[in-house]
Design an enzyme around this catalytic site. Structure first.
Site, PDB file in Angstrom:
ATOM      1  CG  HIS A 162     126.333 122.332   9.547  1.00  0.00           C
ATOM      2  ND1 HIS A 162     125.149 121.922   8.994  1.00  0.00           N
ATOM      3  CD2 HIS A 162     126.850 123.006   8.716  1.00  0.00           C
ATOM      4  CE1 HIS A 162     124.769 122.608   7.990  1.00  0.00           C
ATOM      5  NE2 HIS A 162     125.866 123.243   7.565  1.00  0.00           N
ATOM      6  CD  GLU A 163     130.112 124.572   7.947  1.00  0.00           C
ATOM      7  OE1 GLU A 163     130.533 124.191   6.916  1.00  0.00           O
ATOM      8  OE2 GLU A 163     129.201 125.318   8.270  1.00  0.00           O
ATOM      9  CG  HIS A 193     128.868 120.957   4.498  1.00  0.00           C
ATOM     10  ND1 HIS A 193     127.651 120.639   3.535  1.00  0.00           N
ATOM     11  CD2 HIS A 193     128.141 121.981   5.293  1.00  0.00           C
ATOM     12  CE1 HIS A 193     126.602 121.318   3.777  1.00  0.00           C
ATOM     13  NE2 HIS A 193     126.889 122.435   4.786  1.00  0.00           N
ATOM     14  CD  GLU A 243     123.888 124.582   4.078  1.00  0.00           C
ATOM     15  OE1 GLU A 243     124.067 124.489   5.437  1.00  0.00           O
ATOM     16  OE2 GLU A 243     124.915 124.507   3.476  1.00  0.00           O
TER      17      GLU A 243
END
Length: 302
Positions: free
Chosen positions: A134-135, A138, A203
């Site tokens: 997930h990071e 980003h 998100e």
């Protein structure tokens, strides 16, 4: 669609900023305020990652010198970055009992990811992989730069709105004193709404791409349930002192909110889990309730 939506929201934020500047000081005031904000953005572009890592007393680690869970965390991040076609980011650990993580850096070549010791203790290896994917999503989407710009412009709008009271009695200002009061109240509120809308959209997109990077949506879904419960029960003192950094975290570190309200920087955890599980067509999840009253799901790994 999310890229278009984010672009539109950024344009709205910029237009709001310029409009506030114009209402306070006319064309000259708008120009001066714009130059100040531009300077703030340039500074944030080059230094925001260093500032937030220092703020959280993050320590850089690597798989060569680390051991145990920290070493596995560094190795997972390296492998996931390669899988995503990204340069390997710098990896940091934060000595904090609350489970959480964030990414920072102006571009993929200068990116860093950070996880708390609480996250490494609470999650298993698959769930940590989901979080780091997930990071890295980003990083891949350059969300860290987007959120830095939005935070800077939103802060500048708030600053200008506070100045409005000093110029409210000037007959040359639109609306006079009443207009100045309206600017002071509603401009920061509007800026916060736009900033939070951007954060929530980012998100959801990072969840989707992160699931693709690690290959298993349920890993991240299970991690989100555990982190949400942990964040609601364990305070993060650094985040409380610097609430503007909360939007960087995978789960809101300030409180556990149970629904998508106007002033929440993160989508409701249950909504995120349901979206992730719909990518896989379901999964072996059981419902649980956090101390904040939010219904979340616990994954099949614990």
């Amino acid at each position: 669609m999310n890229i278009i939506r984010t672009g539109m929201l950024l344009a709205a934020l910029t237009a709001l900023f310029m409009g506030v500047g114009y209402l306070i000081g006319g064309p000259g005031g708008m120009g001066i305020a714009f130059l100040v904000a531009a300077g703030m953005n340039i500074f944030a572009y080059w230094n925001s990652d260093k500032m937030v890592l220092k703020m959280y007393r993050a320590e850089e680690v690597d798989e060569t010198h680390a051991s145990g869970a920290v070493r596995r965390y560094a190795m997972l991040t390296r492998d996931l970055a390669k899988n995503a076609g990204l340069p390997i980011p710098k990896v940091y650990i934060i000595d904090n009992p609350q489970p959480n993580a964030f990414a920072t850096g102006r571009n993929p070549q200068n990116a860093a990811v950070a996880a708390t010791t609480g996250l490494l203790r609470m999650l298993n290896e698959k769930e940590i992989a989901g979080v780091m994917a997930h990071e890295l999503a980003h990083v891949k989407n350059r969300d860290t730069l987007t959120m830095t710009v939005t935070a800077t412009i939103a802060g500048a709008i708030t600053m200008l709105a506070n100045f409005a009271m000093f110029f409210g009695g000037n007959r040359n200002n639109a609306g006079g004193l009443i207009g100045a009061i309206a600017i002071m109240i509603f401009a920061p509120m509007a800026a916060a709404l736009v900033q939070m809308a951007i954060s929530r959209a980012r998100e959801y997109e990072a969840d989707r791409i992160g699931a693709e990077i690690c290959g298993e949506p349920q890993w991240l879904a299970s991690a989100l349930g555990k982190i949400s419960q942990g964040a609601a029960q364990i305070p993060n003192e650094t985040a409380e002192r610097h609430p503007e950094t909360g939007q960087l975290m995978i789960i809101n570190p300030l409180s556990g909110r149970g629904r998508d309200n106007l002033f929440s920087t993160h989508p409701a955890t249950q909504n995120r889990i349901e979206r992730l599980m719909s990518m896989r067509g379901g999964g072996d999840f059981q419902t649980a309730t956090s101390s904040s009253g939010e219904t979340v799901r616990k994954g099949p790994w614990g």
